[in-house]
Design a protein around this motif. Sequence first.
Motif, short mmCIF file in Angstrom:
data_model
loop_
_atom_site.label_atom_id
_atom_site.label_comp_id
_atom_site.label_asym_id
_atom_site.label_seq_id
_atom_site.Cartn_x
_atom_site.Cartn_y
_atom_site.Cartn_z
N LEU A 10 6.04 7.62 -5.82
CA LEU A 10 4.99 7.23 -6.77
C LEU A 10 4.05 8.38 -7.08
CD1 LEU A 10 4.18 3.62 -5.55
CD2 LEU A 10 4.70 4.26 -7.90
N LEU A 11 3.84 9.28 -6.12
CA LEU A 11 2.95 10.42 -6.36
C LEU A 11 3.47 11.32 -7.48
CD1 LEU A 11 2.10 11.42 -2.67
CD2 LEU A 11 0.62 10.26 -4.30
N ALA A 12 4.77 11.27 -7.75
CA ALA A 12 5.34 12.10 -8.81
C ALA A 12 5.34 11.41 -10.17
CB ALA A 12 6.78 12.48 -8.44
N ILE A 63 6.45 -0.29 -6.82
CA ILE A 63 5.42 -1.14 -6.20
C ILE A 63 6.01 -2.48 -5.79
CG2 ILE A 63 3.30 -2.43 -6.66
CD1 ILE A 63 2.35 -0.08 -8.36
N MET A 64 6.77 -3.10 -6.68
CA MET A 64 7.31 -4.42 -6.39
C MET A 64 8.42 -4.36 -5.34
SD MET A 64 5.51 -6.47 -8.14
CE MET A 64 6.46 -7.98 -7.96
N ALA A 65 9.16 -3.26 -5.28
CA ALA A 65 10.25 -3.15 -4.32
C ALA A 65 9.75 -3.14 -2.88
CB ALA A 65 11.07 -1.88 -4.58
N THR A 66 8.50 -2.70 -2.68
CA THR A 66 7.97 -2.63 -1.31
C THR A 66 7.30 -3.92 -0.85
OG1 THR A 66 5.88 -1.69 -2.14
CG2 THR A 66 7.62 -0.14 -1.49
N GLU A 67 7.08 -4.87 -1.76
CA GLU A 67 6.39 -6.10 -1.35
C GLU A 67 7.13 -6.87 -0.26
OE1 GLU A 67 5.07 -8.68 -4.41
OE2 GLU A 67 3.47 -7.32 -5.05
N PRO A 68 8.46 -7.12 -0.40
CA PRO A 68 9.14 -7.83 0.70
C PRO A 68 9.12 -7.02 2.00
CG PRO A 68 10.48 -7.82 -1.31
CD PRO A 68 9.35 -6.87 -1.54
N LEU A 69 9.17 -5.70 1.90
CA LEU A 69 9.17 -4.87 3.10
C LEU A 69 7.83 -4.93 3.81
CD1 LEU A 69 11.02 -1.73 1.68
CD2 LEU A 69 11.96 -3.88 2.55
N LEU A 70 6.75 -4.99 3.03
CA LEU A 70 5.43 -5.14 3.63
C LEU A 70 5.31 -6.47 4.36
CD1 LEU A 70 3.17 -3.65 0.82
CD2 LEU A 70 3.28 -2.85 3.18
N ALA A 71 5.88 -7.52 3.76
CA ALA A 71 5.84 -8.83 4.42
C ALA A 71 6.58 -8.78 5.76
CB ALA A 71 6.47 -9.89 3.52
N VAL A 72 7.75 -8.12 5.78
CA VAL A 72 8.51 -8.00 7.02
C VAL A 72 7.73 -7.20 8.05
CG1 VAL A 72 10.60 -7.02 8.06
CG2 VAL A 72 10.74 -8.25 5.88
N LEU A 73 7.13 -6.09 7.62
CA LEU A 73 6.41 -5.21 8.54
C LEU A 73 5.16 -5.88 9.10
CD1 LEU A 73 6.08 -2.37 9.80
CD2 LEU A 73 4.81 -1.73 7.73
N LEU A 74 4.38 -6.50 8.22
CA LEU A 74 3.10 -7.06 8.64
C LEU A 74 3.27 -8.33 9.46
CD1 LEU A 74 0.96 -6.54 5.41
CD2 LEU A 74 1.17 -5.05 7.39
N ALA A 120 6.02 3.23 -16.70
CA ALA A 120 5.78 1.83 -16.34
C ALA A 120 6.95 1.25 -15.55
CB ALA A 120 5.52 1.00 -17.59
N ILE A 121 8.18 1.56 -15.96
CA ILE A 121 9.35 1.03 -15.28
C ILE A 121 9.41 1.52 -13.83
CG2 ILE A 121 11.86 1.22 -15.17
CD1 ILE A 121 11.94 0.99 -18.16
N VAL A 122 9.21 2.84 -13.65
CA VAL A 122 9.33 3.41 -12.31
C VAL A 122 8.19 2.92 -11.41
CG1 VAL A 122 9.34 5.55 -10.98
CG2 VAL A 122 10.59 5.42 -13.14
N VAL A 123 6.96 2.93 -11.93
CA VAL A 123 5.81 2.53 -11.12
C VAL A 123 5.92 1.07 -10.73
CG1 VAL A 123 3.32 2.15 -11.14
CG2 VAL A 123 4.26 4.29 -12.02
N ASN A 124 6.18 0.19 -11.69
CA ASN A 124 6.29 -1.23 -11.37
C ASN A 124 7.44 -1.50 -10.41
OD1 ASN A 124 4.15 -1.79 -13.07
ND2 ASN A 124 5.43 -2.29 -14.81
N GLY A 125 8.56 -0.82 -10.62
CA GLY A 125 9.71 -1.02 -9.74
C GLY A 125 9.42 -0.61 -8.31
#
Length: 414
Positions: free
Chosen positions: A389-391, A236-247, A229-234
């Motif tokens: 995340l695939l791992a 997923i949430m770490a990429t949210e600001p990056l997606l905003a910048v990219l999109l 849970a810690i790794v998956v949530n971390g």
Amino acid sequence: MTGRRALGRQFGWLWAAFVVSSYGTGLRFGAFPMIAVLVLHSGPTQVAALAAAGRAVGALVAVPLGPWVEFRRKRPVMVAMDLIRCAALLSVPAAFALGRLSFAQLLVVSVAVATADIAFRAASGAYLKGLVPPEDLLVANGRFESTTWTATVVGPPLGGAAIGMFGPMTTVVADAVSYLLSALGLRAIGGTEPRPARAGAARLRAGELLEGWRYVLAHATLRPLFFNAIVVNGLIMATEPLLAVLLLGPLGFAPWQYGLAFAAPCVGGLVGSRLAPRLVARFGQHKVMFSAGVLRACWPVGLAFVRPGVPGLVLIMVVQFGLVTCCGLFNPVLATYRLDHTPSDRVVRTLTAWSVSSSAAIAAMTAVWGLLAALTGPRTAIAVAGVLLLATPLLLPRREHAPLDTREQAASVT
């Protein structure tokens, strides 16, 4: 085991309180970054610090709250946390009206709200375990999960419209009022709640601060679920600001397209949470949790291939729908399993340890992925997170372990 099962008047008030505060939080989504940018004219570094500091410092401050809350009546604690969040949020528009709002105040309010969030979730989990029969816990958690995703679908678009019409303080006030209404709903539950008995020393000992972590790490099934849970949530949430910048930057998506791409797929969370009781009844708790955990990890890597225009928008919505559906299925099953396998006198400390670790990991990974994006670009950083995340299914428990019997529970509290 169905989603239509009646859980009683007291649960109805608890659920109503959760509904109103969830919709208030949904309305306030993104309000603090907007205030920092539009009102205080903060730069990207300050906005990123605002997002990370609230989680990180709030998690640190919340560490001693677990043992403190464990041996107190849970409903008064929940009411107090609602009132603290209400007062903290109301201080922002009050300071703005007086011309005294500062970035430091936003940081303090973020920390206060984050700390109260952790304490409230821990107390509410323990309270729910005592309020609802064990066979109904999954139905109850499924209703909370469906409420969360419904509020995520409806809240941000309405909040954005309200900010556009009435200014950025509007949704902060609305969220503050929602916590006040939540506190009133909790008071309306009624009944008496016995004070938890405390074994051993009357004073809080330093060793008790780590009791939640000790219990989780010693449990054969909760331990891998905790790290997963810690790794998956971390990630997923770490990429949210990056997606905003990219999109919103290189790919040229309009703000309404960005909001639509992430709000509409949250319907999948409602679907997953509604399916959870039926699938568990048919296939079993462990099989559903393992399958949903594996499928959840397969979607985010697709975000690295997003392109401009309608095809890119469709790709984001498909990926997000798949991810959110799996999360909506996984989360209530995990929440129920965690309560089932935690003795009543350790629920708050265990949930606090879980929330503190998750918040700290999200803050740390957000900072690391921001640095990675600065070195390699947002798309590469998003791709790295997707591959990692695939791992993460490797961290899921492969075998189903029997729940604690009464002798193990007795031994665990000695």
